[in-house]
Design an enzyme around this catalytic site. Structure first.
Site, PDB file in Angstrom:
ATOM      1  N   GLY A 115       0.831  -1.203   0.000  1.00 19.57           N
ATOM      2  CA  GLY A 115       0.000   0.000   0.000  1.00 19.57           C
ATOM      3  C   GLY A 115       0.863   1.249   0.000  1.00 19.57           C
TER       4      GLY A 115
ATOM      5  N   GLY B 107      -0.358   4.582   0.244  1.00 17.95           N
ATOM      6  CA  GLY B 107      -1.014   5.801   0.720  1.00 17.95           C
ATOM      7  C   GLY B 107      -0.229   6.427   1.857  1.00 17.95           C
TER       8      GLY B 107
ATOM      9  N   ALA C 205      -0.128   6.052   5.149  1.00 17.92           N
ATOM     10  CA  ALA C 205       0.508   5.173   6.131  1.00 17.92           C
ATOM     11  C   ALA C 205       1.679   4.420   5.506  1.00 17.92           C
ATOM     12  CB  ALA C 205      -0.515   4.193   6.709  1.00 17.92           C
ATOM     13  N   GLY C 206       1.473   3.912   4.291  1.00 16.93           N
ATOM     14  CA  GLY C 206       2.515   3.142   3.627  1.00 16.93           C
ATOM     15  C   GLY C 206       3.746   3.983   3.319  1.00 16.93           C
TER      16      GLY C 206
ATOM     17  N   PHE D 193     -13.216  21.533  14.415  1.00 16.76           N
ATOM     18  CA  PHE D 193     -13.677  20.311  13.751  1.00 16.76           C
ATOM     19  C   PHE D 193     -14.538  19.517  14.718  1.00 16.76           C
ATOM     20  CE2 PHE D 193     -12.865  17.468  10.141  1.00 16.76           C
ATOM     21  CZ  PHE D 193     -12.541  18.396   9.180  1.00 16.76           C
TER      22      PHE D 193
ATOM     23  N   ASP E  52      -8.457  -5.114   0.884  1.00 18.85           N
ATOM     24  CA  ASP E  52      -7.587  -6.198   0.422  1.00 18.85           C
ATOM     25  C   ASP E  52      -6.674  -6.751   1.520  1.00 18.85           C
ATOM     26  OD1 ASP E  52      -8.767  -5.458  -1.931  1.00 18.85           O
ATOM     27  OD2 ASP E  52      -6.960  -4.592  -2.814  1.00 18.85           O
TER      28      ASP E  52
ATOM     29  N   GLN F  93     -17.831   4.061  10.031  1.00 16.21           N
ATOM     30  CA  GLN F  93     -18.350   5.422  10.161  1.00 16.21           C
ATOM     31  C   GLN F  93     -19.136   5.874   8.929  1.00 16.21           C
ATOM     32  OE1 GLN F  93     -15.611   9.094  10.288  1.00 16.21           O
ATOM     33  NE2 GLN F  93     -16.553   9.004  12.311  1.00 16.21           N
TER      34      GLN F  93
ATOM     35  N   HIS G 238     -20.259   9.163   7.388  1.00 15.27           N
ATOM     36  CA  HIS G 238     -20.034  10.611   7.485  1.00 15.27           C
ATOM     37  C   HIS G 238     -21.353  11.297   7.174  1.00 15.27           C
ATOM     38  CE1 HIS G 238     -18.520  14.614   6.737  1.00 15.27           C
ATOM     39  NE2 HIS G 238     -17.326  14.252   7.147  1.00 15.27           N
TER      40      HIS G 238
ATOM     41  N   LEU H 194     -17.612  13.183  -0.502  1.00 18.20           N
ATOM     42  CA  LEU H 194     -17.529  13.826   0.806  1.00 18.20           C
ATOM     43  C   LEU H 194     -17.582  15.349   0.721  1.00 18.20           C
ATOM     44  CD1 LEU H 194     -17.039  12.999   3.764  1.00 18.20           C
ATOM     45  CD2 LEU H 194     -14.676  13.644   3.402  1.00 18.20           C
TER      46      LEU H 194
ATOM     47  N   GLU I   7     -16.235  18.146   6.915  1.00 16.53           N
ATOM     48  CA  GLU I   7     -16.738  18.716   8.157  1.00 16.53           C
ATOM     49  C   GLU I   7     -16.240  20.147   8.340  1.00 16.53           C
ATOM     50  OE1 GLU I   7     -16.591  15.454  10.846  1.00 16.53           O
ATOM     51  OE2 GLU I   7     -15.817  16.771  12.392  1.00 16.53           O
TER      52      GLU I   7
ATOM     53  N   ARG J 261     -19.403  12.587  14.349  1.00 14.98           N
ATOM     54  CA  ARG J 261     -20.046  12.194  13.096  1.00 14.98           C
ATOM     55  C   ARG J 261     -21.178  11.199  13.301  1.00 14.98           C
ATOM     56  NH1 ARG J 261     -14.541  11.767   9.417  1.00 14.98           N
ATOM     57  NH2 ARG J 261     -14.255  14.020   9.292  1.00 14.98           N
TER      58      ARG J 261
ATOM     59  N   HIS K  98     -17.974   5.955   5.100  1.00 16.90           N
ATOM     60  CA  HIS K  98     -16.764   6.762   5.004  1.00 16.90           C
ATOM     61  C   HIS K  98     -15.502   6.111   5.544  1.00 16.90           C
ATOM     62  CE1 HIS K  98     -14.396  10.364   4.708  1.00 16.90           C
ATOM     63  NE2 HIS K  98     -14.279  10.497   6.007  1.00 16.90           N
TER      64      HIS K  98
ATOM     65  N   ARG L 157     -14.650   7.436  14.876  1.00 20.51           N
ATOM     66  CA  ARG L 157     -13.455   8.254  14.720  1.00 20.51           C
ATOM     67  C   ARG L 157     -13.814   9.732  14.691  1.00 20.51           C
ATOM     68  NH1 ARG L 157     -11.248  10.786  10.570  1.00 20.51           N
ATOM     69  NH2 ARG L 157     -12.258   9.685   8.839  1.00 20.51           N
TER      70      ARG L 157
ATOM     71  N   SER M 115      -8.016  10.493  11.236  1.00 23.75           N
ATOM     72  CA  SER M 115      -7.521   9.486  10.290  1.00 23.75           C
ATOM     73  C   SER M 115      -6.127   9.867   9.823  1.00 23.75           C
ATOM     74  CB  SER M 115      -8.449   9.371   9.086  1.00 23.75           C
ATOM     75  OG  SER M 115      -8.543  10.605   8.405  1.00 23.75           O
ATOM     76  N   LEU M 116      -5.932  11.162   9.565  1.00 25.68           N
ATOM     77  CA  LEU M 116      -4.611  11.598   9.099  1.00 25.68           C
ATOM     78  C   LEU M 116      -3.596  11.518  10.241  1.00 25.68           C
ATOM     79  CD1 LEU M 116      -5.650  14.571   6.765  1.00 25.68           C
ATOM     80  CD2 LEU M 116      -4.960  12.264   6.120  1.00 25.68           C
TER      81      LEU M 116
END
Lengths: 236, 597
Positions: free
Chosen positions: B13, B15, B17-18, B117, B218, B237, B239, B249, B252, B283, B370, B412, B417-418
Site C-alpha cells: 500500500g 497511501g 501510512a505506507g 472540527f 484487500d 463510520q 459521514h 464527501l 466537516e 459524526r 466513510h 473516529r 484518520s490523518l
C-alpha cells in the site's frame, strides 16, 4: 437518454489492431463518463480496461480523451458534453498498454527530473516548530500545489506529442510549486534544469495544458513564471 | 514464470501510512513499497479538512484535551494508551510534515493555520477548539504529495500496480507476500523479514460511499484467509455529509467554518440533538440525527436528504445567535471570498456534480459510508496481534485505516484518520525495520504461490451462471439496508444469511477476460470476494454486539452497555461462518461517562 459511445480498444503484441467498439446505451444525463464506462463493463464487456479510483477528481487515475479533449472521466457529466455521441480514447503521447491504459512511467520520470521535493538544509527553528511563512508567501505558489499528476496537461501538449523528451507542463508545474515556496532553497538548481531546449523553452504557449487541467491550475502562467525567473534571475 | 524479490521490509500500500512507513523503514533496512495503485492515486489524497494536533497556534490547546476528545469520540472503546500516544505524537508529526515541505495554510503570523472540527473541544469551556491543521480543503492531497515527494528524494523502491493477493507464512512467522503484476499478469514473490499492510479501508461494500473504487479491504481479506482475526468490524463510520446520491464527501470543515444543517422546515435541527456544540457534534451523532429527521418526514421535500448551508448570510445569522467570536474576540462573520478560499475543492465538487455554487445555494447531503474503525488488529507498535491476549505475529505489521490499533474505537473523530496514518505509519516503519534487523529471512514454503494461483483459478473456472456485477449490487443493497446507520436484530440476522448466500453464489462467477495484461476484470472480481468476506464479518460482529456504541446503533439495544460490552471484537472467518472472541479495552485515565455534546 440514449447515447452512442465509441471506445478505443487495443491490445498490443497479439497481432491486434487498434479499433473502436460502439455501444448504444441508456444513461442518465447526470452520469459521469466514468459511470458510463462502468456500465459498459457491468452490462456488455467486462474486458474494457482503464484506470480509476476515487471517482471524484482528486486521485488523477482516469485522465482520457473525451470527444477529443483531455479530462478526467469522473469529472465530466454526460449532459455537459452537449451531444449524444461520446468518443473515449487514451491520452496521447504515451504508449498504449491496453485500451485506455497508457504507460505512465515516462511521465513520472519527467516529474522526478525537476527535483520535485522540498529542499532546505538550514537548521530547523530552535523551538522545533514550523518554519514561518506568511499567508501572502503561501498564496504565491498555491495554484501549483493543486497538481494531482494525472498527465492531462502534458498529454494535451503538441510540443510533448512532437518530442517525448520534452519535460512537459506537469513537471514544470511541480518545479514551480517549489521554486516559489519561500521556505525552499533549491530554486536555482531547478531553474537550471528547466533552462534547456527540452525544458521550459519547448513550450510554445498553446494553452492546451491550461484548458486540460482538471484542477484549474493556470499551467501556462506557471510555465511563463518559470521562463521569466530564468531570464531575469529573480523570483517575483 | 514466478519472479522472486528479496527485501528486509515490504510495505503493501502506497497511501499515507505506507509512504510514512517507507520513509522510516528505508532509513535502516532494504525496503520496498508494493502498491496496486500508483502511490499518488491513493485515497489519503481525498482527505479534506485537516489533521488534528494540539499546536495551540490560535488559542490554548493541550494534547491531553485531544486525547480526551478522542476517547469520548470513540464512545470509550478506543484503547487509551494508544490514544494518548497518538495525540502526544501528533504535535511533532505535524511539525515533521511541515519540515518535509507540506504547504499548510497559514495564520497571520505565519504559523500553521488551525480550525474547529467535530468533537474537538476546549475541555474546560466545552466549546469547539481550533485544532485541525489544514491546507485549504486539500489536506490529505498535500500529505500524500509531500510524502511521495520525500520518497522520490530518498529513491524509495516502488512496485506500482502490483496487487498483493497473499501473505506467505512459515512456522508462524512472516516470509513475504505474493503479488500479481497488473501490466503483465505475472506472479511475483516478495520475500521479506517483515511485512506492513497499509491497504486502507473497505467502504465499497455500501451503496452510498465516499470511498474510492480501490477501497475493497484487500489487506484485511488477505490476512483473514491466513487464519488471522480482524477487530471491531461492526464499527464503520457514516459521514453525515455526502453529496446526495453520489456519496462524495463534503468536509466537516464546512461546519467548522460555520455551515449549518437544515431540514425541510428550515430548522437547524442539530440544536435538538447536540445543544452545546450543535453541528460540530461527532459524526455518528450527526449521521443519526439526519437519519431521524428524514425518517420523521423532515427531509427536504420529504426526500432522504437535508441541506448543508454555508451561504454567508445564513452562517452569519447563526454565528450571531451563538455569540461565536474570532480568536481576537471580535464577532465571527464570514464573507463569500473567505468561503471560496477555505473550501475551494468543495465549491468545485458542488459545481461539477450538482451545478450548485455553495455560496449561493445550500448543498443536498446524506450520510455516506466513510471510514473503517475496524481492521487488522495491532498493538501500539503497529505489530499485528493474533488473539485476545495480544500475542503478536512475528514480522507482521499494519497501519492506517486498514489497521485497528484501536485509536478510533466505535467512532473516529474528524482529522484523526490523518493523525493515525502519520503517527502509526511512522511507528510501524520504525518497528518493522528494527524487527527485520535482528531477524533472519524465513524460508519459503515449497508452494509459496499456490494459494494465489488457486484464487485466480477459482475466478477463471466458476460455472459462470452468476454475474459479479449483480452480486456486488446485492451486497451493497443488503449492507445499506440492514448494516447501515441504524441496525436491528432482525435485519442483521437476515443480512448474515443473505451474505452467506452471496458468498456461495460468488463461487459461480467466472471472469470472461483471459488476457494477462491489465486484466481489470480479474482484479475487480477478486476485490469483490474480499468485500463479501469482510461484509459477512461486519454483519456477524454487529449482530452479536447487543448494545449501541458510537457508529454501531441498534434500535433494539439503544443504550451503551459498559458492563457487558466495553470490549473489542475479534473475528475469524471459518469457511462460510464467523467465529468471535472479545478482548478488553485499555483504560488509562478516562473513566467511561455518558456521552453528550
Amino acid at each position: 437518454m440514449e447515447i452512442k459511445l465509441k471506445v478505443f480498444r487495443y491490445l498490443p503484441n497479439n497481432g491486434n489492431k487498434p479499433h473502436y467498439d460502439t455501444y448504444i446505451m441508456q444513461v442518465n444525463p447526470t452520469d459521469r463518463v466514468l459511470d458510463v464506462l462502468e456500465q459498459v463493463r457491468a452490462d456488455s464487456d467486462p474486458s474494457l480496461a482503464y484506470r480509476r479510483s476515487c471517482a471524484h477528481g482528486v486521485c488523477g487515475s482516469d485522465a482520457m480523451r473525451i470527444n477529443g479533449r483531455n479530462a478526467l472521466a469522473c469529472k465530466v457529466l454526460v449532459k455537459d458534453l452537449g451531444t449524444n455521441e461520446i468518443t473515449v480514447e487514451p491520452i496521447l503521447g504515451l504508449k498504449v498498454l491496453r485500451d485506455l491504459i497508457v504507460d505512465m512511467d515516462p511521465f513520472f520520470e519527467h516529474f522526478k527530473s525537476v527535483m520535485p521535493y522540498f529542499i532546505n538544509n538550514e537548521p530547523l527553528p530552535s523551538d522545533g516548530k514550523e518554519r514561518l511563512q506568511s499567508p501572502e508567501q503561501r498564496e504565491r505558489f498555491d495554484d501549483t500545489t493543486k497538481c494531482i499528476l494525472c498527465a492531462a496537461c502534458t498529454t494535451s501538449c503538441p510540443s510533448f506529442w512532437a518530442n517525448e523528451e520534452y519535460v512537459g507542463p506537469a513537471a514544470i508545474v511541480n518545479a514551480h510549486r517549489f521554486v516559489y515556496d519561500s521556505r525552499d532553497r533549491a530554486a536555482a538548481e531547478r531553474l537550471q534544469i528547466l533552462n534547456d531546449q527540452m525544458g521550459v523553452w519547448r513550450c510554445r504557449t498553446v494553452f492546451n495544458c491550461t484548458e486540460a487541467c482538471p484542477r484549474d491550475i493556470q499551467v501556462t502562467q506557471a510555465i511563463a513564471d518559470v521562463k521569466k525567473a530564468i531570464n531575469s534571475g529573480k523570483l517575483e | 514464470m514466478t519472479k522472486t524479490h528479496v527485501f528486509d521490509v515490504v510495505i503493501v500500500g502506497g497511501g499515507g501510512a505506507g509512504l510514512m512507513a517507507a520513509l522510516y523503514a528505508s532509513q535502516n533496512v532494504k525496503t520496498a513499497v508494493v502498491s496496486k495503485l500508483y502511490p499518488v492515486r491513493s485515497h489519503t489524497g481525498a482527505a479534506q479538512g485537516g489533521i488534528g494536533a494540539a499546536l495551540g497556534n490560535l488559542e490554548e490547546d493541550r494534547w491531553e484535551w485531544h486525547a480526551y476528545d478522542t476517547v469520548k469520540g470513540s464512545d470509550y472503546l478506543g484503547d487509551q494508551d494508544a490514544i494518548e500516544f497518538m495525540c502526544e505524537q501528533a504535535v511533532q508529526a505535524v511539525y515533521d510534515l511541515e519540515h518535509y515541505g507540506l504547504p499548510f495554510s497559514r495564520t497571520k503570523d505565519g504559523r500553521i493555520a488551525q480550525r474547529p472540527f467535530g468533537g474537538h473541544t476546549n475541555n474546560e469551556t466545552k466549546k469547539p477548539v481550533r485544532r485541525s491543521c489544514y491546507a485549504a480543503d486539500r489536506t490529505g492531497h498535500m500529505i500524500l504529495q509531500t510524502l511521495f515527494q520525500q520518497c522520490v528524494k530518498n529513491e524509495t523502491t516502488f512496485f506500482n500496480e502490483f496487487h498483493v493477493m497473499d501473505l506467505i507464512m512459515q512456522d508462524g512467522k512472516v516470509a513475504g507476500v505474493v503479488a500479481l503484476e497488473l501490466a503483465t499478469g505475472e506472479i511475483h514473490i516478495f520475500r521479506a523479514k517483515a511485512v506492513i499492510f497499509a491497504t486502507g479501508g473497505h467502504g465499497r461494500m455500501w451503496e452510498i460511499t465516499s470511498n474510492a473504487y480501490a477501497y475493497t479491504g484487500d489487506g484485511a481479506a488477505v490476512v483473514i484467509r491466513r487464519g488471522l482475526p480482524v477487530e471491531d468490524m461492526e464499527f464503520f463510520q457514516f459521514h453525515p455529509t455526502g453529496i446526495y446520491k453520489l456519496g462524495i464527501l463534503i468536509t466537516e470543515a464546512v461546519r467548522g467554518e460555520g455551515g449549518v444543517l437544515i431540514n425541510d422546515k428550515g430548522e437547524r435541527f442539530m440544536e435538538k440533538y447536540a445543544p452545546t456544540i450543535k453541528d460540530l457534534a461527532s459524526r455518528d451523532v450527526v449521521s443519526r440525527a439526519i437519519y431521524l429527521e428524514v425518517k420523521e418526514g423532515r427531509g427536504i421535500n420529504g426526500s432522504n436528504f437535508v441541506y448543508l448551508d454555508i451561504r454567508p448570510d445564513v452562517v452569519n445569522s447563526y454565528a450571531e445567535k451563538d455569540g461565536r467570536t474570532r480568536p481576537d474576540g471580535t464577532p465571527y462573520r464570514i464573507t463569500t471570498k473567505e468561503i471560496a478560499d477555505k473550501i475551494p475543492d468543495i465549491s468545485d465538487f458542488c459545481q461539477t456534480y450538482l451545478g450548485v455554487d455553495p455560496v449561493t445555494a445550500p448543498m443536498p447531503v446524506q450520510p455516506t459510508a466513510h471510514y473503517a474503525m475496524g481492521g487488522i488488529p495491532t498493538n501500539i507498535d503497529g505489530a499485528v496481534i493474533q488473539d485476545v491476549n495480544g500475542t503478536v505475529v512475528p514480522g507482521l505489521y499494519a497501519a492506517g485505516e486498514g489497521a485497528c490499533v484501536s485509536v478510533h474505537g466505535a467512532n473516529r473523530l474528524g482529522t484523526n484518520s490523518l493523525v493515525d496514518l502519520v503517527v502509526f505509519g511512522k511507528q510501524a516503519g520504525i518497528k518493522a525495520a528494527a524487527y527485520a534487523k535482528q531477524s533472519d529471512l524465513a524460508e519459503l514454503p515449497d508452494d509459496a504461490e499456490a494459494f494465489t494461483h488457486q484464487q485466480i483459478q477459482q475466478l477463471k473456472t466458476g460455472s459462470g451462471k452468476e454475474k459479479a456485477a449483480e452480486i456486488a449490487q446485492e451486497m451493497r443493497a443488503v449492507m445499506s439496508d440492514k448494516v447501515g446507520v441504524f441496525r436491528t436484530e432482525e435485519g442483521l440476522r437476515s443480512a448474515v444469511e443473505e451474505l452467506k448466500v452471496l458468498r456461495k453464489r460468488f463461487l459461480d462467477v467466472r471472469i470472461q477476460d483471459s488476457t494477462p495484461q491489465f486484466n481489470m476484470e480479474l482484479l475487480n472480481t477478486w476485490e469483490l470476494g474480499n468485500l463479501l468476506d469482510l461484509a459477512l464479518i461486519t454483519a456477524k460482529s454487529a449482530l452479536e454486539r447487543k448494545e449501541s456504541r458510537g457508529a454501531h446503533a441498534r434500535e433494539d439495544f439503544n443504550k451503551r452497555d459498559d458492563k457487558n460490552w466495553m470490549k473489542h471484537t475479534l473475528a475469524w472467518l471459518k469457511e462460510n461462518d464467523v467465529e468471535l472472541a472479545y478482548k478488553p479495552v485499555k483504560v488509562t485515565r478516562f473513566e467511561p461517562q455518558e456521552r453528550t455534546y
